[in-house]
Scaffold this motif. Structure first.
Motif, mmCIF file in Angstrom:
data_model
loop_
_atom_site.group_PDB
_atom_site.id
_atom_site.type_symbol
_atom_site.label_atom_id
_atom_site.label_comp_id
_atom_site.label_asym_id
_atom_site.label_seq_id
_atom_site.Cartn_x
_atom_site.Cartn_y
_atom_site.Cartn_z
ATOM 1 N N THR A 1 -37.910 -13.275 -24.988
ATOM 2 C CA THR A 1 -38.555 -13.506 -23.696
ATOM 3 C C THR A 1 -38.515 -15.007 -23.397
ATOM 4 O OG1 THR A 1 -40.717 -13.828 -24.680
ATOM 5 C CG2 THR A 1 -40.139 -11.566 -24.072
ATOM 6 N N GLN B 1 -40.200 -5.162 -18.080
ATOM 7 C CA GLN B 1 -38.801 -4.962 -17.681
ATOM 8 C C GLN B 1 -38.401 -3.481 -17.873
ATOM 9 O OE1 GLN B 1 -36.083 -7.744 -19.531
ATOM 10 N NE2 GLN B 1 -34.283 -6.704 -18.717
ATOM 11 N N SER B 2 -37.634 -2.975 -16.909
ATOM 12 C CA SER B 2 -37.162 -1.585 -17.025
ATOM 13 C C SER B 2 -36.004 -1.500 -18.005
ATOM 14 C CB SER B 2 -36.691 -1.073 -15.665
ATOM 15 O OG SER B 2 -37.786 -0.849 -14.849
ATOM 16 N N ARG B 3 -36.005 -0.425 -18.802
ATOM 17 C CA ARG B 3 -34.895 -0.229 -19.750
ATOM 18 C C ARG B 3 -34.299 1.160 -19.529
ATOM 19 N NH1 ARG B 3 -37.288 -2.154 -25.562
ATOM 20 N NH2 ARG B 3 -38.631 -0.348 -25.242
ATOM 21 N N TYR C 1 -25.106 2.805 -24.436
ATOM 22 C CA TYR C 1 -26.466 2.333 -24.758
ATOM 23 C C TYR C 1 -26.412 0.888 -25.264
ATOM 24 C CZ TYR C 1 -31.109 2.349 -26.934
ATOM 25 O OH TYR C 1 -32.407 2.047 -27.286
ATOM 26 N N THR D 1 -36.807 4.394 -26.136
ATOM 27 C CA THR D 1 -36.796 3.068 -25.488
ATOM 28 C C THR D 1 -36.636 3.159 -23.968
ATOM 29 O OG1 THR D 1 -34.400 2.847 -25.796
ATOM 30 C CG2 THR D 1 -35.794 1.887 -27.506
ATOM 31 N N LEU E 1 -30.438 -6.422 -21.214
ATOM 32 C CA LEU E 1 -31.775 -6.590 -21.807
ATOM 33 C C LEU E 1 -31.819 -7.857 -22.674
ATOM 34 C CD1 LEU E 1 -32.306 -2.849 -22.880
ATOM 35 C CD2 LEU E 1 -33.211 -3.975 -20.852
ATOM 36 N N PRO F 1 -37.240 -7.236 -24.661
ATOM 37 C CA PRO F 1 -36.994 -5.786 -24.572
ATOM 38 C C PRO F 1 -35.637 -5.352 -25.129
ATOM 39 C CG PRO F 1 -36.829 -6.823 -22.409
ATOM 40 C CD PRO F 1 -37.335 -7.872 -23.339
ATOM 41 N N GLU G 1 -41.426 0.199 -32.778
ATOM 42 C CA GLU G 1 -40.958 -0.989 -32.052
ATOM 43 C C GLU G 1 -42.122 -1.933 -31.753
ATOM 44 O OE1 GLU G 1 -39.296 -0.340 -28.147
ATOM 45 O OE2 GLU G 1 -38.536 -2.391 -28.054
ATOM 46 N N ASP H 1 -40.666 -1.575 -20.446
ATOM 47 C CA ASP H 1 -41.107 -2.223 -21.673
ATOM 48 C C ASP H 1 -42.534 -2.742 -21.436
ATOM 49 O OD1 ASP H 1 -41.135 -3.593 -24.134
ATOM 50 O OD2 ASP H 1 -40.521 -5.444 -23.125
ATOM 51 N N LEU I 1 -43.200 -3.589 -34.967
ATOM 52 C CA LEU I 1 -42.242 -4.580 -35.466
ATOM 53 C C LEU I 1 -42.297 -5.862 -34.634
ATOM 54 C CD1 LEU I 1 -39.963 -5.286 -37.426
ATOM 55 C CD2 LEU I 1 -38.350 -4.246 -35.837
ATOM 56 N N ARG I 2 -42.412 -5.702 -33.325
ATOM 57 C CA ARG I 2 -42.466 -6.901 -32.469
ATOM 58 C C ARG I 2 -43.743 -7.691 -32.723
ATOM 59 N NH1 ARG I 2 -40.290 -4.643 -26.719
ATOM 60 N NH2 ARG I 2 -40.747 -6.709 -25.919
ATOM 61 N N PHE J 1 -34.363 -6.466 -28.076
ATOM 62 C CA PHE J 1 -34.317 -6.621 -29.535
ATOM 63 C C PHE J 1 -34.103 -5.280 -30.251
ATOM 64 C CE2 PHE J 1 -37.029 -6.372 -33.381
ATOM 65 C CZ PHE J 1 -36.245 -7.117 -34.227
ATOM 66 N N PHE J 2 -34.957 -4.338 -29.968
ATOM 67 C CA PHE J 2 -34.903 -3.037 -30.655
ATOM 68 C C PHE J 2 -33.668 -2.233 -30.220
ATOM 69 C CE2 PHE J 2 -37.194 0.939 -32.085
ATOM 70 C CZ PHE J 2 -37.442 0.501 -33.367
ATOM 71 N N PRO J 3 -33.406 -2.128 -28.894
ATOM 72 C CA PRO J 3 -32.226 -1.346 -28.469
ATOM 73 C C PRO J 3 -30.906 -1.876 -29.031
ATOM 74 C CG PRO J 3 -33.683 -1.677 -26.608
ATOM 75 C CD PRO J 3 -34.214 -2.526 -27.721
ATOM 76 N N THR K 1 -43.916 -11.445 -34.336
ATOM 77 C CA THR K 1 -44.635 -12.479 -33.590
ATOM 78 C C THR K 1 -45.635 -13.170 -34.520
ATOM 79 O OG1 THR K 1 -44.418 -11.187 -31.574
ATOM 80 C CG2 THR K 1 -46.086 -12.915 -31.557
ATOM 81 N N GLU L 1 -44.455 -4.718 -22.972
ATOM 82 C CA GLU L 1 -44.790 -6.122 -23.243
ATOM 83 C C GLU L 1 -44.317 -7.052 -22.126
ATOM 84 O OE1 GLU L 1 -44.175 -8.688 -27.161
ATOM 85 O OE2 GLU L 1 -44.747 -6.609 -27.511
ATOM 86 N N THR L 2 -43.141 -6.751 -21.546
ATOM 87 C CA THR L 2 -42.580 -7.662 -20.541
ATOM 88 C C THR L 2 -42.517 -7.053 -19.139
ATOM 89 O OG1 THR L 2 -40.343 -6.874 -21.007
ATOM 90 C CG2 THR L 2 -41.088 -8.789 -22.253
ATOM 91 N N ARG M 1 -40.701 -15.033 -27.521
ATOM 92 C CA ARG M 1 -41.064 -13.842 -28.315
ATOM 93 C C ARG M 1 -39.941 -12.811 -28.212
ATOM 94 N NH1 ARG M 1 -47.348 -12.804 -26.878
ATOM 95 N NH2 ARG M 1 -47.054 -11.172 -28.409
ATOM 96 N N LEU M 2 -40.009 -11.821 -29.091
ATOM 97 C CA LEU M 2 -38.942 -10.802 -29.080
ATOM 98 C C LEU M 2 -38.968 -10.031 -27.773
ATOM 99 C CD1 LEU M 2 -39.320 -9.548 -32.719
ATOM 100 C CD2 LEU M 2 -37.382 -10.785 -31.792
ATOM 101 N N VAL N 1 -25.487 -1.691 -22.430
ATOM 102 C CA VAL N 1 -26.657 -2.039 -21.594
ATOM 103 C C VAL N 1 -27.611 -2.946 -22.377
ATOM 104 C CG1 VAL N 1 -28.674 -1.087 -20.378
ATOM 105 C CG2 VAL N 1 -26.480 0.075 -20.221
#
Lengths: 515, 150
Positions: free
Chosen positions: B28, A190-192, B16, A181, B24, B35, A452, A185, A455-456, B37-39, A460, A187-188, B32-33, B19
């Protein structure tokens, strides 16, 4: 007839001079990787992967695949001559291989293992040729829900095969998922988990982690077990001029063993998570129950060597089916192969064979040629491999460390990746020491981002409802298959362990090697 | 040592998860799901499984018959130390000279009293790597502060 046309097309791709050179190099390297104890095909593939970046993708994948199945051939040479399996899938070959060598029959044992490996490998490729298009056809209607469930199936089966340490297996997989992860990301945007580092925006690359875990981690673990203190003095001797070739009885006694071992190995290999180690142990166990001389097993019975050898090679071919047609790697080695496909922008799955026919059929056709090359190498280049066995591990290990380091650097000229690889190596050592599963971590790292995304997309489509998994035929089929495998796999493992109980020492070696 | 390894994983899992829950987004702006969701799921499961494994680890029966330090732990520490020194020296003196020195020093310790053999390996292996990586594959080798004269 389409099948033959496709295979012919694949053969025309594979047979180009440069691809044949790559294939031979891969077969040779695979043999060497198999020979070095504590250094499995996953490590060999991960280390060699950066070297292939400058190559044509088809030639590169042919070479990597040859390393993968070539390691099964090489691992047996040390099983027979040194009573030390080169890798976990050749543990069962020590049961009768080494006693044969002690009886002065090392030559016939080496030739018969080459023939058995060739038969298993070739039967496996024939079955891939026949079955892979059918698998692809069935999976053609799969969508995001099915892809998510397939990724889950791949993980679950591997974790079940870990046995009593399954909690640590789940934890290893979760660490892999977590590493997957890191980065932006998609899709968006955004940094993770980048913590402001530009180096991490692209995510944690697979190669340094795989090289660290399987290359350095295994090397450290081999040191821990004292492999560097073992000399080469105990290599069984053989004479190439006298008594080298098998006699008629060897061929007659094992003709059905070859077929049984190959088919059983292939079936086990197709099941994600089961792998070549379980296939070879099961084949040994079944062969003993079929034999008219079960009491001779463990004392130098040729069928006891031929069965696991045919099985482990057929299993390595069988594992290509879920990889190519469903995109599921069932083991650490096939996870590295999947990563190689993804690096070249190709995603194995139901549409892979129709969208990339030259690539897929070129690879399958190359496996026929690769097995022929390995048969010849195995029989006629044995003296060369014996010389490699004679190089002590204490000399090989620092060289392997250098290749891991410089190989990692060459991927993107980044010292950060070298530091990452070293960290993964140290973590990998402790994982092996404390019963974690580096293979599950790598599988989590490869499958995590795919799972991931799927699943997303699934949630959706279903507007957040998980019932979608029970509303589609494909999903229900995968859930049922997973449930059946979760019941069957522990039984298979038990059969394998029972075979291993014959030789307590070598079984602990198999368990050490993990799944 | 084993329990320390678990504590490190637990700390990583907690960080983890922290954060995931604080930085996160779960969803959105469009519903929608997101970033996170999964973490979030992974983080929670990591903490749960680490605690579960640790609790089993802390039971008195778990420690019976098991020694944390065994095998050739000293040799592992030695080769790890040489490895770290090698990696740190790559950027200073360059890939090939660092490899020559690393191989010679490491082999002098692991493969004692074979000076000629160690010297030959320490020279021939880097030479082969140079030819393979630099000349044949055109792959990068770390350069030191002073580049190689060839």
């Amino acid at each position: 007839m389409d099948l033959f046309a496709d295979l012919w097309m694949g053969l025309s791709v594979a047979i180009s001079p440069i691809n044949l050179v790559y294939l031979l190099i891969g077969a040779m390297v695979g043999m060497i990787v198999g020979i070095i104890p504590g250094f499995g095909p996953a490590a060999g593939l991960a280390i060699l992967l950066p070297v292939t970046f400058g190559m044509d993708p088809i030639g590169a994948v042919m070479m990597l695949a040859a390393i993968y199945y070539g390691a099964m051939y090489g691992g047996t040479i040390t099983s027979i001559l040194l009573n030390t399996p080169g890798e976990s899938a050749t543990v069962a070959s020590t049961f009768d291989g080494y006693p044969l060598a002690q009886k002065g029959r090392a030559g016939p044992a080496l030739v018969m293992q080459a023939v058995a490996s060739f038969t298993g490998g070739t039967v496996g490729v024939i079955l891939i040729t026949l079955l892979a298009p059918a698998f692809s056809h069935v999976a053609r209607n799969f969508g995001p829900p099915e892809y998510f469930l397939l990724a889950l199936l791949g993980m679950l089966t591997l974790i079940v095969m870990i046995g009593e340490n399954w909690k640590l297996g789940v934890l290893s997989a979760l660490i892999g998922f977590a590493l997957g992860t890191v980065g932006v990301d998609l899709e968006t945007g955004q940094s993770r988990y980048t913590f402001g580092s530009a180096e991490l925006i692209g995510g944690i690359h697979f190669i340094p982690i795989a090289i660290g875990l399987f290359g350095l981690g295994e090397l450290y673990f081999a040191f821990y077990r004292g492999l560097h203190r073992i000399g080469s003095g105990s290599i069984a001797q053989y004479d190439r001029k006298k008594g080298f070739w098998p006699d008629l009885a060897d061929w007659v006694d094992t003709k059905f063993t070859l077929v049984r071992g190959s088919i059983l190995g292939f079936v086990v290999g197709v099941i994600p998570g089961a792998g070549a180690t379980i296939a070879s142990l099961m084949a040994y166990s079944f062969e003993r129950s079929f034999s008219k001389r079960p009491k001779n097993f463990g004392k130098g019975e040729m069928a006891g060597l031929v069965a696991p050898e045919a099985a482990n090679n057929a299993a390595s071919s069988g594992a290509m089916i879920p990889l190519l047609t469903l995109g599921i790697p069932g083991s650490a080695s096939t996870a590295v192969l999947l990563a190689a496909f993804l690096l070249w922008g190709m995603r194995p799955g139901p549409l892979f064979m129709t969208q990339n026919p030259e690539f897929a059929w070129g690879l399958i056709a190359s496996m026929y040629l690769g097995n022929m090359a390995l048969l010849a190498l195995n029989i006629f280049a044995i003296p060369l491999f014996v010389q490699i066995i004679r190089v002590p591990y204490r000399i090989l290990a620092p060289i392997v460390l250098v290749i891991c380091t410089l190989g990692t650097f060459s991927v993107s000229s980044s010292m950060i990746e070298v530091y990452l690889m070293f960290t993964a190596g140290i973590v990998g050592f402790f994982m092996r020491l404390y019963g974690f599963s580096p293979a599950a971590l790598v599988l989590g790292l490869v499958l995590g981002p795919l799972a991931e995304e799927a699943l997303r997309q699934t949630l959706t489509i279903s507007r957040g409802s998980f019932w979608i998994f029970l509303e589609r035929n494909g999903s229900i089929g995968i859930i049922v298959t997973t449930a059946v495998l979760l019941l069957v796999l522990p039984l298979m493992q038990r059969i394998g362990r029972r075979a291993g109980a014959l030789k307590q020492g070598t079984v602990s070696e198999a368990e050490d090697a993990g799944v | 040592m084993r329990i320390i390894f678990f504590v490190v994983i637990l700390a990583a899992g907690l960080m983890y998860s922290y954060v995931a829950f604080t930085n996160l987004d779960f969803l959105t702006m469009t519903g929608r799901l997101g970033p996170g969701f999964f973490p979030r799921g992974i983080g929670v499961l990591m903490v749960v499984f680490t605690l579960w494994s640790m609790s089993a680890e802390l039971r008195p029966s778990a420690a019976e018959g098991r020694s944390d330090v065994g095998g050739y732990a000293g040799q592992v520490a030695l080769i790890m130390g040489f490895g770290v020194a090698y990696v740190l020296s790559l950027g200073l003196i360059g890939g090939i000279p660092a490899t020559v020195i690393f191989l010679f020093v490491t082999l002098s310790v692991l493969n004692r009293n074979r000076l000629l053999q160690n010297g030959l390996v320490a020279l021939l292996v880097p030479a082969a790597i140079y030819v393979l990586f630099d000349r044949l594959l055109n792959a990068a080798i770390p350069e030191g502060v002073l580049p190689l004269p060839f």
